[in-house]
Scaffold this active site. Structure first.
Site, PDB file in Angstrom:
ATOM      1  N   ASP A  46     -47.512 -17.473 -16.154  1.00 39.27           N
ATOM      2  CA  ASP A  46     -46.754 -16.349 -15.582  1.00 39.27           C
ATOM      3  C   ASP A  46     -45.332 -16.746 -15.181  1.00 39.27           C
ATOM      4  O   ASP A  46     -44.606 -15.957 -14.586  1.00 39.27           O
ATOM      5  CB  ASP A  46     -47.494 -15.766 -14.374  1.00 39.27           C
ATOM      6  CG  ASP A  46     -47.621 -16.758 -13.222  1.00 39.27           C
ATOM      7  OD1 ASP A  46     -47.256 -17.940 -13.424  1.00 39.27           O
ATOM      8  OD2 ASP A  46     -48.058 -16.364 -12.133  1.00 39.27           O
ATOM      9  N   LYS A 204      -2.617 -13.232 -15.416  1.00 41.01           N
ATOM     10  CA  LYS A 204      -3.400 -12.214 -16.099  1.00 41.01           C
ATOM     11  C   LYS A 204      -3.768 -11.095 -15.134  1.00 41.01           C
ATOM     12  O   LYS A 204      -3.989 -11.320 -13.950  1.00 41.01           O
ATOM     13  CB  LYS A 204      -4.657 -12.817 -16.726  1.00 41.01           C
ATOM     14  CG  LYS A 204      -5.678 -13.377 -15.749  1.00 41.01           C
ATOM     15  CD  LYS A 204      -6.915 -13.876 -16.505  1.00 41.01           C
ATOM     16  CE  LYS A 204      -7.967 -14.374 -15.513  1.00 41.01           C
ATOM     17  NZ  LYS A 204      -8.318 -15.753 -15.682  1.00 41.01           N
ATOM     18  N   THR A 235     -17.609 -16.816 -21.586  1.00 43.96           N
ATOM     19  CA  THR A 235     -17.579 -16.174 -22.911  1.00 43.96           C
ATOM     20  C   THR A 235     -16.347 -16.575 -23.704  1.00 43.96           C
ATOM     21  O   THR A 235     -16.249 -16.257 -24.892  1.00 43.96           O
ATOM     22  CB  THR A 235     -17.606 -14.642 -22.770  1.00 43.96           C
ATOM     23  OG1 THR A 235     -16.467 -14.218 -22.006  1.00 43.96           O
ATOM     24  CG2 THR A 235     -18.878 -14.190 -22.064  1.00 43.96           C
ATOM     25  N   ALA A 236     -15.397 -17.260 -23.085  1.00 41.30           N
ATOM     26  CA  ALA A 236     -14.193 -17.816 -23.723  1.00 41.30           C
ATOM     27  C   ALA A 236     -13.191 -16.758 -24.161  1.00 41.30           C
ATOM     28  O   ALA A 236     -12.204 -17.090 -24.826  1.00 41.30           O
ATOM     29  CB  ALA A 236     -14.562 -18.710 -24.913  1.00 41.30           C
TER      30      ALA A 236
END
Length: 339
Positions: A46, A204, A235-236
């Protein structure tokens, strides 16, 4: 009867190659075999985690090597349950060696009705019986204050300084260190000062998490070999976009030094197709087959530094000595030629 003999290592399943590498380095330093403690860390059908330690650990100085990387929840529970098993087995001291501290990005309330999960995780670690934490490049150094136990936060900058002086030998005067956002300036400045390079910033503005609306380069990067410095690459998307913006602003080459290679989702594909000549990460998170196969991703080892930090913790000597790349030089001898 003495209470502590040699330092003992035990590892969960998160990054066993790193744990074994640390054990090998410690064996070399000690002149005797320092193996991983014989134990099993398994799951019931489990999904419950079960731990059984097969060696006597009574009165021992125990070091648990376990990054809380993906799957973060499973690896965190392994860490806590191993600590509980050691505490109930009368270990003298338990140190958690957490090369990558998961949940570190949730270190503050950015919006109303959101958690500070890094604080919750630190409470859980302390309650499990862990008495000291050894980690690398916390996302925010203030997280050390979430713990009511000693926290030694090592830095990747000294390793990266050695690497940069080796790989950019002969053209260090062309190198420009770049912070991918305003919040990471201190980290980038540290590396810039170590290698004597100027500093630039990519400012940014995010539309929403995971998306970048606009990027502006602060500083002249024309004809420079740009080196982006950060602590986490997930995620680059932001990293690859920053590399493109730097090239558009006249950079000669773009390289990146990122401590923790989370590299989830499309990250490896993005990096392989990006304008970056190289992405250098550490082995704090076990690399997937795709990461190892990617031609422009290079992995530098952290085992020499962690092994020395564990030995310094065990024998009560300075850990902060490892903050200097000149001190780390002999430890990494063979990997980088003498400068």
């Amino acid at each position: 009867m003495p209470t502590m003999f040699e330092p003992k290592l035990i590892s969960g399943n998160a990054n066993q190659p790193l744990a074994k590498a640390i054990a090998r380095r410690m064996s070399m330093h000690r002149g005797m075999d320092v193996g991983l403690c014989d134990a099993r860390v398994e799951r019931f059908n489990d999904g419950e985690v079960f731990v059984e330690v097969f060696e006597n650990v009574r009165g021992e100085d125990m070091f648990i090597v376990q990054p809380t990387s993906n799957p973060a929840n499973d690896n965190l529970m392994e860490l806590l349950i191993i600590a509980d098993a050691l505490r109930r087995s009368s270990a003298a001291r338990i140190t958690a060696v957490i090369p990558y501290f998961g949940y570190a990005r949730q270190d503050r309330r950015s919006k109303a009705r959101t958690p500070i999960t890094a604080k919750l995780v630190s409470n859980m670690i302390v309650e499990a019986g862990i008495e000291r934490v050894l980690t690398l490049d916390l996302h925010a150094t203030q997280i050390q204050g979430f713990f009511d136990i000693p926290v030694d936060n090592l830095y990747a900058s000294p390793i990266y300084a050695l690497d940069a002086m080796h790989h950019f030998r002969g053209k260090l005067e062309e190198v420009m260190v770049v912070s991918p956002d305003v919040g990471g300036v201190a980290r980038a400045r540290d590396l810039a000062q170590r290698i004597g390079a100027p500093l630039s910033i990519v400012d940014k503005r995010r539309g929403k998490p995971g998306e970048v609306a606009e990027m502006t380069v602060i500083g002249d990067v024309k004809d420079k070999v740009c080196v982006i410095v950060d602590d986490i690459v997930d995620t680059a998307g932001t990293l690859c976009k920053a590399a493109e913006v730097l090239m558009e602003n006249g950079a000669k080459e773009v390289h990146s030094y990122i401590t923790h290679g989370v590299l989830s989702g499309p990250a490896v594909e993005r990096v392989s197709k990006s304008v970056m000549k190289s992405l250098v990460i550490t082995d704090t998170i076990e690399a997937t087959a795709a990461v190892k196969a990617c031609k422009n991703i290079r992995i530098v080892p952290t085992a020499p530094m962690f092994a020395q930090a564990i030995l310094n913790t065990w024998n009560g000597t300075s850990v902060s000595s490892l903050f200097d790349h000149k001190t780390l030089g002999p430890i990494y001898e063979g990997l980088y030629a003498a400068e």
